[in-house]
Write a protein that holds these residues in place. Structure first.
Motif, PDB file in Angstrom:
ATOM      1  N   TRP A 258     -15.711  -8.666  -3.850  1.00  0.00           N
ATOM      2  CA  TRP A 258     -16.198  -7.288  -3.924  1.00  0.00           C
ATOM      3  C   TRP A 258     -15.455  -6.401  -2.920  1.00  0.00           C
ATOM      4  O   TRP A 258     -15.027  -5.289  -3.240  1.00  0.00           O
ATOM      5  CB  TRP A 258     -17.707  -7.313  -3.632  1.00  0.00           C
ATOM      6  N   ARG A 259     -15.258  -6.913  -1.681  1.00  0.00           N
ATOM      7  CA  ARG A 259     -14.567  -6.102  -0.666  1.00  0.00           C
ATOM      8  C   ARG A 259     -13.112  -5.839  -1.057  1.00  0.00           C
ATOM      9  O   ARG A 259     -12.606  -4.731  -0.902  1.00  0.00           O
ATOM     10  CB  ARG A 259     -14.650  -6.773   0.702  1.00  0.00           C
ATOM     11  N   LEU A 260     -12.438  -6.885  -1.566  1.00  0.00           N
ATOM     12  CA  LEU A 260     -11.040  -6.679  -1.975  1.00  0.00           C
ATOM     13  C   LEU A 260     -10.975  -5.723  -3.162  1.00  0.00           C
ATOM     14  O   LEU A 260     -10.075  -4.881  -3.251  1.00  0.00           O
ATOM     15  CB  LEU A 260     -10.385  -8.020  -2.346  1.00  0.00           C
ATOM     16  N   THR A 261     -11.940  -5.862  -4.077  1.00  0.00           N
ATOM     17  CA  THR A 261     -11.954  -4.968  -5.246  1.00  0.00           C
ATOM     18  C   THR A 261     -12.148  -3.527  -4.792  1.00  0.00           C
ATOM     19  O   THR A 261     -11.435  -2.617  -5.224  1.00  0.00           O
ATOM     20  CB  THR A 261     -13.078  -5.390  -6.222  1.00  0.00           C
ATOM     21  N   LYS A 262     -13.099  -3.323  -3.881  1.00  0.00           N
ATOM     22  CA  LYS A 262     -13.356  -1.957  -3.398  1.00  0.00           C
ATOM     23  C   LYS A 262     -12.153  -1.384  -2.667  1.00  0.00           C
ATOM     24  O   LYS A 262     -11.826  -0.220  -2.784  1.00  0.00           O
ATOM     25  CB  LYS A 262     -14.541  -1.975  -2.409  1.00  0.00           C
ATOM     26  N   MET A 263     -11.494  -2.234  -1.883  1.00  0.00           N
ATOM     27  CA  MET A 263     -10.399  -1.739  -1.059  1.00  0.00           C
ATOM     28  C   MET A 263      -9.165  -1.383  -1.905  1.00  0.00           C
ATOM     29  O   MET A 263      -8.466  -0.418  -1.610  1.00  0.00           O
ATOM     30  CB  MET A 263     -10.021  -2.780   0.000  1.00  0.00           C
ATOM     31  N   LEU A 264      -8.919  -2.159  -2.969  1.00  0.00           N
ATOM     32  CA  LEU A 264      -7.614  -2.054  -3.633  1.00  0.00           C
ATOM     33  C   LEU A 264      -7.606  -1.212  -4.906  1.00  0.00           C
ATOM     34  O   LEU A 264      -6.542  -0.982  -5.477  1.00  0.00           O
ATOM     35  CB  LEU A 264      -7.100  -3.465  -3.961  1.00  0.00           C
TER      36      LEU A 264
ATOM     37  N   TRP B 275       0.854  -1.190   0.000  1.00  0.00           N
ATOM     38  CA  TRP B 275       0.000   0.000   0.000  1.00  0.00           C
ATOM     39  C   TRP B 275       0.885   1.234   0.000  1.00  0.00           C
ATOM     40  O   TRP B 275       1.794   1.335   0.837  1.00  0.00           O
ATOM     41  CB  TRP B 275      -0.872  -0.033   1.269  1.00  0.00           C
ATOM     42  N   GLU B 276       0.595   2.130  -0.904  1.00  0.00           N
ATOM     43  CA  GLU B 276       1.352   3.381  -0.993  1.00  0.00           C
ATOM     44  C   GLU B 276       1.397   4.061   0.390  1.00  0.00           C
ATOM     45  O   GLU B 276       0.346   4.331   0.973  1.00  0.00           O
ATOM     46  CB  GLU B 276       0.621   4.281  -1.999  1.00  0.00           C
ATOM     47  N   ASN B 277       2.574   4.285   0.895  1.00  0.00           N
ATOM     48  CA  ASN B 277       2.778   5.008   2.168  1.00  0.00           C
ATOM     49  C   ASN B 277       2.186   4.325   3.396  1.00  0.00           C
ATOM     50  O   ASN B 277       1.860   4.976   4.387  1.00  0.00           O
ATOM     51  CB  ASN B 277       2.233   6.447   2.095  1.00  0.00           C
ATOM     52  N   ARG B 278       1.969   3.023   3.334  1.00  0.00           N
ATOM     53  CA  ARG B 278       1.558   2.273   4.525  1.00  0.00           C
ATOM     54  C   ARG B 278       2.347   0.965   4.557  1.00  0.00           C
ATOM     55  O   ARG B 278       2.869   0.535   3.526  1.00  0.00           O
ATOM     56  CB  ARG B 278       0.057   1.959   4.471  1.00  0.00           C
ATOM     57  N   PRO B 279       2.404   0.313   5.721  1.00  0.00           N
ATOM     58  CA  PRO B 279       3.157  -0.952   5.788  1.00  0.00           C
ATOM     59  C   PRO B 279       2.538  -2.039   4.898  1.00  0.00           C
ATOM     60  O   PRO B 279       1.347  -1.985   4.586  1.00  0.00           O
ATOM     61  CB  PRO B 279       3.040  -1.351   7.266  1.00  0.00           C
ATOM     62  N   ASP B 280       3.368  -3.017   4.529  1.00  0.00           N
ATOM     63  CA  ASP B 280       2.872  -4.179   3.765  1.00  0.00           C
ATOM     64  C   ASP B 280       2.047  -5.069   4.687  1.00  0.00           C
ATOM     65  O   ASP B 280       2.201  -5.035   5.912  1.00  0.00           O
ATOM     66  CB  ASP B 280       4.043  -5.029   3.259  1.00  0.00           C
ATOM     67  N   PHE B 281       1.228  -5.909   4.084  1.00  0.00           N
ATOM     68  CA  PHE B 281       0.450  -6.871   4.874  1.00  0.00           C
ATOM     69  C   PHE B 281       0.431  -8.227   4.162  1.00  0.00           C
ATOM     70  O   PHE B 281       0.121  -8.303   2.971  1.00  0.00           O
ATOM     71  CB  PHE B 281      -0.993  -6.379   5.063  1.00  0.00           C
TER      72      PHE B 281
ATOM     73  N   MET C 298     -12.586   5.580   4.001  1.00  0.00           N
ATOM     74  CA  MET C 298     -13.153   4.251   4.312  1.00  0.00           C
ATOM     75  C   MET C 298     -12.188   3.155   3.853  1.00  0.00           C
ATOM     76  O   MET C 298     -11.950   2.165   4.543  1.00  0.00           O
ATOM     77  CB  MET C 298     -14.502   4.054   3.591  1.00  0.00           C
ATOM     78  N   ARG C 299     -11.652   3.372   2.646  1.00  0.00           N
ATOM     79  CA  ARG C 299     -10.715   2.389   2.082  1.00  0.00           C
ATOM     80  C   ARG C 299      -9.482   2.275   2.987  1.00  0.00           C
ATOM     81  O   ARG C 299      -9.037   1.185   3.331  1.00  0.00           O
ATOM     82  CB  ARG C 299     -10.350   2.871   0.684  1.00  0.00           C
ATOM     83  N   GLU C 300      -8.945   3.400   3.374  1.00  0.00           N
ATOM     84  CA  GLU C 300      -7.741   3.394   4.220  1.00  0.00           C
ATOM     85  C   GLU C 300      -8.053   2.781   5.586  1.00  0.00           C
ATOM     86  O   GLU C 300      -7.230   2.057   6.156  1.00  0.00           O
ATOM     87  CB  GLU C 300      -7.222   4.836   4.384  1.00  0.00           C
ATOM     88  N   SER C 301      -9.242   3.066   6.076  1.00  0.00           N
ATOM     89  CA  SER C 301      -9.605   2.533   7.378  1.00  0.00           C
ATOM     90  C   SER C 301      -9.780   1.011   7.322  1.00  0.00           C
ATOM     91  O   SER C 301      -9.423   0.289   8.262  1.00  0.00           O
ATOM     92  CB  SER C 301     -10.865   3.257   7.865  1.00  0.00           C
ATOM     93  N   ASP C 302     -10.303   0.489   6.195  1.00  0.00           N
ATOM     94  CA  ASP C 302     -10.380  -0.967   6.017  1.00  0.00           C
ATOM     95  C   ASP C 302      -8.977  -1.584   6.094  1.00  0.00           C
ATOM     96  O   ASP C 302      -8.769  -2.613   6.732  1.00  0.00           O
ATOM     97  CB  ASP C 302     -10.967  -1.312   4.635  1.00  0.00           C
ATOM     98  N   TYR C 303      -8.020  -0.919   5.441  1.00  0.00           N
ATOM     99  CA  TYR C 303      -6.666  -1.465   5.435  1.00  0.00           C
ATOM    100  C   TYR C 303      -6.025  -1.347   6.823  1.00  0.00           C
ATOM    101  O   TYR C 303      -5.354  -2.271   7.294  1.00  0.00           O
ATOM    102  CB  TYR C 303      -5.813  -0.752   4.381  1.00  0.00           C
ATOM    103  N   ASP C 304      -6.262  -0.234   7.481  1.00  0.00           N
ATOM    104  CA  ASP C 304      -5.708  -0.061   8.830  1.00  0.00           C
ATOM    105  C   ASP C 304      -6.266  -1.101   9.803  1.00  0.00           C
ATOM    106  O   ASP C 304      -5.553  -1.596  10.684  1.00  0.00           O
ATOM    107  CB  ASP C 304      -5.993   1.360   9.352  1.00  0.00           C
ATOM    108  N   LEU C 305      -7.530  -1.444   9.630  1.00  0.00           N
ATOM    109  CA  LEU C 305      -8.127  -2.481  10.486  1.00  0.00           C
ATOM    110  C   LEU C 305      -7.375  -3.806  10.297  1.00  0.00           C
ATOM    111  O   LEU C 305      -7.043  -4.504  11.256  1.00  0.00           O
ATOM    112  CB  LEU C 305      -9.613  -2.666  10.150  1.00  0.00           C
ATOM    113  N   LEU C 306      -7.084  -4.102   9.030  1.00  0.00           N
ATOM    114  CA  LEU C 306      -6.360  -5.329   8.712  1.00  0.00           C
ATOM    115  C   LEU C 306      -4.961  -5.317   9.345  1.00  0.00           C
ATOM    116  O   LEU C 306      -4.507  -6.313   9.914  1.00  0.00           O
ATOM    117  CB  LEU C 306      -6.249  -5.399   7.187  1.00  0.00           C
ATOM    118  N   LEU C 307      -4.297  -4.168   9.262  1.00  0.00           N
ATOM    119  CA  LEU C 307      -2.946  -4.077   9.827  1.00  0.00           C
ATOM    120  C   LEU C 307      -2.974  -4.249  11.348  1.00  0.00           C
ATOM    121  O   LEU C 307      -2.054  -4.817  11.928  1.00  0.00           O
ATOM    122  CB  LEU C 307      -2.321  -2.712   9.494  1.00  0.00           C
ATOM    123  N   GLY C 308      -4.063  -3.778  11.983  1.00  0.00           N
ATOM    124  CA  GLY C 308      -4.059  -3.717  13.437  1.00  0.00           C
ATOM    125  C   GLY C 308      -4.828  -4.807  14.153  1.00  0.00           C
ATOM    126  O   GLY C 308      -4.662  -4.983  15.359  1.00  0.00           O
TER     127      GLY C 308
END
Ligand code: APR
Ligand code: PHB
Length: 393
Positions: free
Chosen positions: A345-351, A82-88, A364-374
């Motif tokens: 659908w969720r992965l498509t929306k997020m990425l 993710w641009e400017n965020r950690p990998d997952f 919302m998209r960034e928050s979905d990814y942050d939830l995954l990271l945390g």
């Protein structure tokens, strides 16, 4: 008119149709596959290459996994960057204790065809004007082969003829309920004869999604999100590589081995489900009943889970005299289909970048990814979905 009879008429010789024919054949249930295209055409189609755990197990159970075990690669998960965020890393091994496989659909199609040919299965390629008759009474399928009209009478028709085939249309319009999302972008994909990256990698970037996939140690597949209105000719190899490398973080971009493309294609993205999957003696399986966008690579895997449910239903009907699984096929298959529609659908929306999204959507998209990271709970849920849900008893 030439008349013939079988138990199960299978329309479509893609992975769903051939796998169904193979499982029925192994169980001694007579069937015929009717395919509109030539064998060479069907074999040349390039499709995704991620097998869920359950798909790989099904291939093993039916003697179709030798080459996968030898030449494919077991995978512990997939990477999101993710641009400017950690990998997952979607850590399947850690959260589910299981693995998926990197193994191309084209290879499975080849192995199925060889297996069916060797066992003397009945496959009719280049069957024209395939039409379904009397699907709620005494079903039959008519077709033209080499200019001669044929009628194949049967107990059941299995529509495995993909999104554009005639089977779904044989269910009356007022019975069918269709659900659809069409996405305003496509995946431009290339094949290149270079060693792939270690991991299947999905990259989120403000320019759009990019993805690295793999076929074998010397064959890689890469994708970039592109406007669906773009033509292949708009995308030289140089433009493709430049877009891909910009969307990947530097450390990964420096590992990508670029080269001349040996294939380039644009795939539209669509989510689609048609309910029910049964009408009288007609059953739909695979892309005939549903489509997923490629994010998550669920297409082939869903086709195989349908085939698992449908073959079990037909075997139970013929071998045990029970219609229990035939009667619940549509409902049971649809539960799993909707789960895969949901994660795709969720992965498509997020990425992806959606042209009409506003800053709220972006947060919302960034928050979905942050939830995954945390959140370990979110990580475990995604691993479970990416691996593929178990088949129901
Ligand atoms: N008559 C006979 N065969 C037909 C007809 C017809 N009128 N129309 C379509 N077909 C055939 C197609 O030529 C194709 O070979 O049905 C087959 C359907 O195969 P697929 O489209 O591969 O669908 P399926 O077997 O359900 O596999 C799903 O393949 O499309 C990918 O992403 C998808 O990975 C998923 C998998
Ligand atoms: C592919 O192997 O081409 C592939 C893998 C994963 C995806 C989509 C496509 O999500």
């Amino acid at each position: 008119m030439k008349d013939a009879k079988t138990r199960v008429a299978i329309i479509g010789g893609g992975p769903a149709g051939l796998m169904l024919s193979h499982i029925l054949g192994v169980n001694g249930i007579a069937n015929v596959v009717l395919e509109r295209q030539s064998m060479a055409y069907v074999a040349s189609r390039i499709r995704a290459g991620v097998l869920e755990y359950g798909t790989a197990e099904l291939l093993k159970e039916y003697g179709l996994a030798d080459r996968m075990l030898r030449e494919g690669k077991a995978k512990n998960g997939a990477l999101i960057v993710w641009e400017n965020r950690p990998d997952f890393f979607i850590d399947l091994k850690k959260w589910t204790g299981k693995q998926m496989w990197a193994w191309g659909q084209t290879n499975i199609q080849e192995d199925l065809h060889d297996m069916l040919t060797a066992s003397g299965a009945k496959m009719v390629h280049e069957a024209d004007e395939v039409a379904l008759r009397d699907v709620t009474g005494n079903p039959s399928v008519t077709y033209v082969k080499d200019g001669i009209q044929h009628r194949l009478s049967c107990d059941f028709i299995c529509g495995c003829d993909g999104f554009h085939g005639p089977s779904r249309q044989a269910i009356p319009r007022d019975v069918r309920r269709e659900f659809e999302r069409v996405y305003p972008f496509g995946w431009l994909g290339i094949l290149v004869e270079r060693p792939p990256l270690e991991n299947f990698t999905y990259a989120y970037h403000s320019d759009g999604m990019a993805m690295a996939a793999q076929r074998n140690p010397m064959l890689s597949r890469y994708y970039v999100q592109a406007p669906i209105t773009d033509r292949i000719e708009d995308w030289s190899d140089d433009r493709f590589w430049e877009a891909l490398l910009r969307r990947f973080p530097n450390d990964l971009a420096s590992q990508v081995q670029t080269g001349p493309s040996i294939e380039k294609s644009m795939a539209p993205l669509r989510s689609f489900v048609s309910e029910p999957l049964r009408w009288g003696k007609l059953f739909l399986a695979g892309d005939a009943g549903h489509i997923v966008p490629p994010t998550g690579a669920k297409g082939l895997n869903l086709a195989f889970s349908d085939v698992f449910y449908l073959s079990r239903a037909l075997c139970t009907h013929y071998l045990e005299g029970s219609d229990h699984y035939l009667d619940c096929y549509s409902e049971m298959a649809l539960r799993r289909i909707w789960a895969s529609e949901n994660i795709s659908w969720r992965l498509t929306k997020m990425l992806h970048i959606f042209p009409d999204d506003d800053p709220f959507d972006q947060r919302m998209r960034e928050s979905d990814y942050d939830l995954l990271l945390g959140s370990e709970a979110a990580q475990k849920a995604l691993a479970y979905e990416y691996l593929g849900l178990p088949f129901e008893d």
